[in-house]
Scaffold this active site. Structure first.
Site, mmCIF file in Angstrom:
data_model
loop_
_atom_site.group_PDB
_atom_site.id
_atom_site.type_symbol
_atom_site.label_atom_id
_atom_site.label_comp_id
_atom_site.label_asym_id
_atom_site.label_seq_id
_atom_site.Cartn_x
_atom_site.Cartn_y
_atom_site.Cartn_z
ATOM 1 N N ARG A 166 0.693 -1.209 0.177
ATOM 2 C CA ARG A 166 0.066 0.037 -0.053
ATOM 3 C C ARG A 166 0.758 1.302 0.029
ATOM 4 N NH1 ARG A 166 -3.176 -4.090 1.972
ATOM 5 N NH2 ARG A 166 -1.094 -4.624 2.847
ATOM 6 N N THR A 167 1.960 1.417 0.930
ATOM 7 C CA THR A 167 2.543 2.470 0.896
ATOM 8 C C THR A 167 3.578 2.775 -0.574
ATOM 9 O OG1 THR A 167 3.025 2.007 3.236
ATOM 10 C CG2 THR A 167 4.293 3.859 2.187
ATOM 11 N N LYS B 179 26.556 -4.494 -4.853
ATOM 12 C CA LYS B 179 27.882 -4.610 -5.023
ATOM 13 C C LYS B 179 28.644 -3.730 -3.934
ATOM 14 C CE LYS B 179 26.980 -3.753 -9.869
ATOM 15 N NZ LYS B 179 27.173 -2.776 -10.946
ATOM 16 N N ARG C 132 11.665 3.827 2.200
ATOM 17 C CA ARG C 132 11.388 3.169 3.230
ATOM 18 C C ARG C 132 12.791 2.152 3.510
ATOM 19 N NH1 ARG C 132 6.149 -1.126 4.028
ATOM 20 N NH2 ARG C 132 5.555 1.072 4.808
ATOM 21 N N HIS D 108 6.486 6.346 10.877
ATOM 22 C CA HIS D 108 5.785 6.022 9.388
ATOM 23 C C HIS D 108 4.893 7.313 9.425
ATOM 24 C CE1 HIS D 108 4.316 4.243 6.207
ATOM 25 N NE2 HIS D 108 3.977 3.124 6.471
HETATM 26 C C1 NCD Z 1 2.687 -0.835 8.303
HETATM 27 C C2 NCD Z 1 4.036 -0.662 8.038
HETATM 28 O O1 NCD Z 1 4.753 -1.100 7.219
HETATM 29 O O2 NCD Z 1 4.647 -0.144 9.214
HETATM 30 N N1 NCD Z 1 2.129 -1.012 6.883
HETATM 31 C C3 NCD Z 1 1.694 -0.135 6.259
HETATM 32 O O3 NCD Z 1 2.629 0.899 5.897
HETATM 33 N N2 NCD Z 1 0.556 0.004 5.760
HETATM 34 C C4 NCD Z 1 2.157 -1.841 9.168
HETATM 35 C C5 NCD Z 1 2.515 -3.244 9.109
HETATM 36 O O4 NCD Z 1 3.557 -3.623 8.388
HETATM 37 O O5 NCD Z 1 2.190 -4.153 9.901
#
Ligand code: NCD
Length: 355
Positions: free
Chosen positions: A86-87, A115, A136, A169
């Site tokens: 989703r993100t 590398k 991320r 997040h």
């Molecule tokens: C969350 C995350 O990655 O922290 N997911 C997300 O970004 N929607 C929660 C999770 O992974 O449980």
């Protein structure tokens, strides 16, 4: 971030760091988005208004085509070295709505990091080709260090933190706030509501970021329901205590559900287990939302989840009008489009355009 050394900057408390992260134009919007502490109530309300605006403009073909022209001169890099559905997709879709061209690395094994290239060199490489990095990483603080490096390079570009280890997040917290605002629009807004967090509160980064954002609202009560081993960490508790927030730490989900306006369920984050299978030994049977909890939930309350879910919300809840997790996921696309547009200085343009 240019008039301070990394060591001096890194030693500052989060609140003091914020001045270095805002847009230099002084409109209050973030340049780098790294943690939830950067957002006060005014900025949250402006971002939610912008998300509503983008959502509205996008409804007509003419509006959607206009939106696609707004940032057609920009390119964004999605740099995800941790799993994501989703993100990743909602940031990608947000870029597409605004006409931003994107590139992506989703697996360090396919980049030169395999590398032996350092993160610093990778980021500098991306900044040669792109105008924003959405990243991320499993490493707490990496996005922040990279933001500092970039700000001090000859091609400064903004970084959006799309999840930094177990720490923060912020864009998920923005979409959670947007979902709460939309859900309680006709019911007095977020002020005065009770939000219950349940599940792995120790390692769930979305919990830390959202808990903090909720402190921007008046009289919001926060309840933390978890097995003892996974309870909300001390740093979050300290922030709440310092801010005088009314909060409760408990293991009684049913009691909490009865008084909640929003129940925010989370998954056991077992990828962080130090010994394989350690989480499986924790008795989490009482930390799941099913038919019994649904029966206790107020008629105007909502169920949220950052997703992905395992079995912490029973599928029998999915079609209940109070199950907000599907809409929450779509809200992520709109608020991220708003954040990206604001980061590039297009808040006023979009708020005032003729659509
Ligand atoms: C969350 C995350 O990655 O922290 N997911 C997300 O970004 N929607 C929660 C999770 O992974 O449980």
């Amino acid at each position: 971030m240019t008039d301070i050394t990394w060591n001096d900057y890194a030693a500052l408390p989060l609140e003091a760091k914020c001045q270095y992260l805002a847009r230099p134009e002084g409109d209050g919007m973030p340049y780098h988005t790294l943690f939830a502490q950067q957002f006060d109530r005014e900025i949250l309300e402006r971002l939610c208004a912008l998300a509503n605006r983008i959502r509205f403009i996008n409804k007509s073909k003419e509006g959607a085509l206009y939106l696609k022209s707004v940032l057609a001169h920009k390119r964004a890099m999605l740099y995800f070295s941790q799993p994501s559905s989703r993100t990743f997709l909602s940031h990608l879709a947000a870029c597409q709505i605004l006409g931003i061209t994107t590139g992506s690395v989703r697996d360090a094994a396919t980049s030169s990091e395999f590398k032996g290239e350092s993160h610093e060199d990778s980021i500098r490489t991306f900044s040669s080709y792109f105008d924003m990095i959405i990243m991320r990483s499993p490493e707490k603080g990496l996005a922040e260090k990279m933001a500092w490096e970039l700000s001090n390079s000859d091609r400064p570009i903004p970084i959006l933190n799309a999840g930094s280890g177990k720490d923060q997040h912020p864009t998920q917290a923005l979409l959670d706030i947007y979902t709460l605002m939309r859900s309680f629009e006709k019911n007095g807004g977020i002020d005065g509501k009770t939000v219950t967090f349940c599940g792995d509160l120790m390692r769930g980064r979305t919990v830390r970021s959202l808990s903090y954002l909720l402190t921007n609202f008046r009289n919001v009560r926060q309840v933390f329901v978890a097995p003892q081993e996974l309870q909300v960490p001390a740093d979050v508790v300290m922030v709440l205590a310092k801010k005088g927030v009314d909060f409760e730490v408990t293991d009684d989900l049913k009691a909490a559900v009865k008084t909640s306006d929003a129940v925010y369920m989370t998954r056991i984050q077992d990828e962080w287990d130090s010994a394989k299978g350690a989480s499986a030994k924790i008795d989490n049977g009482r930390f799941k939302f099913g038919a019994e909890e649904l029966a206790l939930l107020k008629s105007d309350a909502i169920i949220m989840h950052p997703l992905p879910r395992r079995d912490e919300i029973a599928t029998c809840c999915d079609n209940d009008p109070r199950a907000m997790y599907w809409r929450q996921m779509r809200n992520g696309m709109w608020i991220r489009a708003a954040l990206i547009a604001a980061t590039f200085g297009f808040e006023k343009t979009l708020m005032n355009c003729g659509y």
